[in-house]
Motif scaffolding. Structure first.
Motif, short mmCIF file in Angstrom:
data_model
loop_
_atom_site.label_atom_id
_atom_site.label_comp_id
_atom_site.label_asym_id
_atom_site.label_seq_id
_atom_site.Cartn_x
_atom_site.Cartn_y
_atom_site.Cartn_z
N TRP A 168 -18.21 -49.28 -14.42
CA TRP A 168 -17.60 -50.71 -14.32
C TRP A 168 -16.41 -51.05 -15.51
CZ3 TRP A 168 -19.82 -54.75 -11.69
CH2 TRP A 168 -20.88 -54.28 -11.32
N PRO A 169 -15.51 -52.51 -15.53
CA PRO A 169 -14.36 -52.47 -17.04
C PRO A 169 -15.48 -52.14 -18.33
CG PRO A 169 -14.75 -54.58 -14.72
CD PRO A 169 -15.88 -53.30 -14.41
N GLU B 219 -26.97 -58.32 -12.28
CA GLU B 219 -27.05 -57.75 -13.83
C GLU B 219 -25.83 -58.03 -14.61
OE1 GLU B 219 -30.06 -58.09 -15.44
OE2 GLU B 219 -31.18 -58.03 -13.82
N ARG B 220 -25.44 -58.10 -14.54
CA ARG B 220 -23.53 -58.16 -14.72
C ARG B 220 -23.40 -59.30 -15.03
NH1 ARG B 220 -20.74 -56.14 -17.59
NH2 ARG B 220 -19.21 -55.69 -16.43
N GLY C 248 -17.18 -58.71 -16.06
CA GLY C 248 -16.22 -58.95 -16.81
C GLY C 248 -16.80 -57.65 -17.99
N GLY C 249 -15.78 -57.11 -18.57
CA GLY C 249 -15.92 -56.14 -19.33
C GLY C 249 -17.23 -55.15 -20.06
N TRP C 250 -17.81 -54.49 -20.11
CA TRP C 250 -18.72 -53.64 -19.70
C TRP C 250 -18.89 -52.74 -21.26
CZ3 TRP C 250 -21.10 -49.00 -18.95
CH2 TRP C 250 -22.59 -48.72 -18.91
N SER C 251 -19.55 -52.45 -21.63
CA SER C 251 -19.93 -51.38 -22.59
C SER C 251 -21.27 -50.68 -22.50
CB SER C 251 -19.04 -51.10 -23.75
OG SER C 251 -20.51 -52.50 -24.78
N ALA C 252 -20.92 -49.38 -22.73
CA ALA C 252 -22.60 -48.80 -23.12
C ALA C 252 -23.51 -49.37 -23.74
CB ALA C 252 -22.62 -47.12 -22.91
#
Length: 467
Positions: A52-53, A284-285, A462-466
């Motif tokens: 993902w972004p 879920e995003r 949108g943006g995603w991070s772990a």
């Protein structure tokens, strides 16, 4: 006496609370009503293999000014501020609804004195009295109505938080789109000015040829008309740039006079790498899809609360009162009175109002299920469309760059041959118009490519991070 009654009351409160907790149950399935596909049909090998972004995705455009504007928008945008205020309201309503799960306790105290005039004895006598009371009541939530109402309010607060995320995603995307629109209009204005310079140069050649008898008055009129038409395009482009710049200022919570952009055009901008993930993960995003799922959960809680209204309500009441002949007597030798009771209430006839309310909540949940299904389908469609748009915009840009190169060479040859008298003015005018159109179209294609990347980012949630 009061201690014994208090212990009994507390045990009843505890049992009621336990019953209330047991009443809380499953509010119905919120699973996706649609089986997501395994892959995106429009994803190429790069998209399919990428995650993902990232949260810092915006930096991929290579514009520090854009990153700064987005940071300003997150703190000053009016829509985001309004969304934050709505979230505070939802949180407060959730706390208010949760208060019904706890007992209501009230305290009272008073002191009074009564004076008697002993006229016959030549004096006065008085008597003081003091009292202190404590009362409590608690509704036994046998059917889970209060718990369901509190849960519904808590879910609504979670929905407001997701709505805030949706607003933030919309605002950041709109800021970036509008910023790129301003820069593209600056490019178009610069191209129009450069072509106006070319037209003026051709006008000088035509005038010189006319004075030497090598050109006709018709050719002079034709070039002057073309020159005037090109001058006429500039005011419209400048007005569009002003309107876009003012719209960007509003998004940033600023007055138009307070916005000054340093970038002169789209040159030097890059494209962030955007991975598409998998369709199943999209549920879920995207905050709007998660909010639609939460709406179903809240509707299930509303059904429980509506059904509970069909059954009797039970309330425990306890009150205690201390009285004495003054403050000291109230402390040292009070007279204590305690009362405890259980009250039941049941509506015998309401014309079917409560039953109708149950049907309303059930139908509402069916409606929300269909809304959720449509939202999922729309989400899948958004991603597929955005993936195709990003790929096709890149192909179009490459072809349009070649078209501009060819149009520029065509104009150079036509101008040279016209100076030599080997071709007519109409051929040169056609080449000039082709160059202007190709350059303007290239700027718009570059804008479309940047906006397609933003559309894909937004469609993916949108943006995603772990973290």
């Amino acid at each position: 006496m009061i201690v014994r009654h208090s212990r009994l009351f507390l045990s009843l409160l505890l049992s009621g609370t336990l019953l209330s907790g047991c009443a809380q149950g499953d509010y119905g399935s919120t699973a996706s009503p649609i089986a997501p596909p395994t892959t995106w049909t429009q994803a190429d090998g790069t998209n399919a293999a990428s995650p993902w972004p990232a949260a810092d995705w915006w930096g991929g455009f290579g514009s520090a000014e854009l990153v700064s504007l987005l940071a300003d928008a997150r703190t000053a945008n009016p829509d985001l501020a309004a969304a934050a205020a709505r979230l505070l309201q939802a949180d407060a309503r959730a706390r208010a609804a949760g208060a019904d799960l706890l007992p209501t306790v009230n305290a009272s105290a008073g002191i009074s004195r009564q004076e008697t005039d002993l006229s016959g004895a030549g004096g006065r006598s008085g008597r003081s009295s003091a009292n202190a009371g404590l009362s409590a009541s608690y509704e036994l939530d046998f059917w889970g109505a209060n718990r369901a109402t509190a849960d519904s309010a808590a879910i609504s607060a979670a929905i407001s938080r997701l709505d805030q995320e949706t607003v933030a995603l919309t605002v950041t995307s709109t800021v970036a789109n509008t910023y790129f629109q301003v820069l593209s209009l600056r490019d178009r204005i610069r191209s129009a000015e450069e072509n106006l310079t070319l037209a003026e140069r051709v006008m000088a050649v035509v005038d010189a040829r006319f004075r030497n008898g090598a050109a006709t008055a018709l050719e002079v009129a034709q070039q002057r008309t073309a020159l005037t038409s090109q001058r006429a395009t500039l005011p419209a482009l400048r007005q569009q740039e002003l309107a876009a710049s003012n719209a960007l200022a509003v998004l940033l919570g600023r007055a138009p006079a307070d916005l000054s952009l340093s970038a002169k055009g789209l040159g030097g901008l890059g494209l962030p790498a955007t991975g598409a993930g998998t369709p199943a993960d999209l549920l879920e995003r995207r905050p709007d899809l998660k909010a639609a799922s939460k709406q179903l959960e809240a509707a299930g809680a509303d059904i429980v609360a509506a059904r509970a209204a069909l059954y009797p309500s039970a309330t425990l009441n306890l009150s205690g009162n201390l009285t004495g002949g003054g403050v000291s007597s109230l402390v040292n030798a009070p007279t204590a009175v305690a009362n405890m009771g259980l009250s039941l209430a049941q509506s015998l006839f309401d014309g079917g109002r409560r039953s109708a309310q149950v049907e309303v909540t059930q139908a509402r949940r069916v409606e929300l299920m269909e809304t959720y299904r449509k939202a999922i389908l729309t989400g899948f469609s958004d991603v597929e469309t955005a993936l195709a748009a990003a790929r096709n915009a890149e192909k179009q840009r490459v072809l349009q760059e070649e078209a501009v190169r060819l149009a520029r060479e065509l104009f150079r040859l036509a101008e040279t041959r016209y100076r030599e008298g080997a071709t007519d003015l109409l051929t040169l005018l056609d080449a000039q118009r082709s160059l202007l159109s190709a350059q303007d179209q290239l700027t718009q294609v570059r804008l479309s490519e940047l906006q397609a990347a933003i559309a894909l980012y937004r469609a993916l949630g949108g943006g995603w991070s772990a973290a």
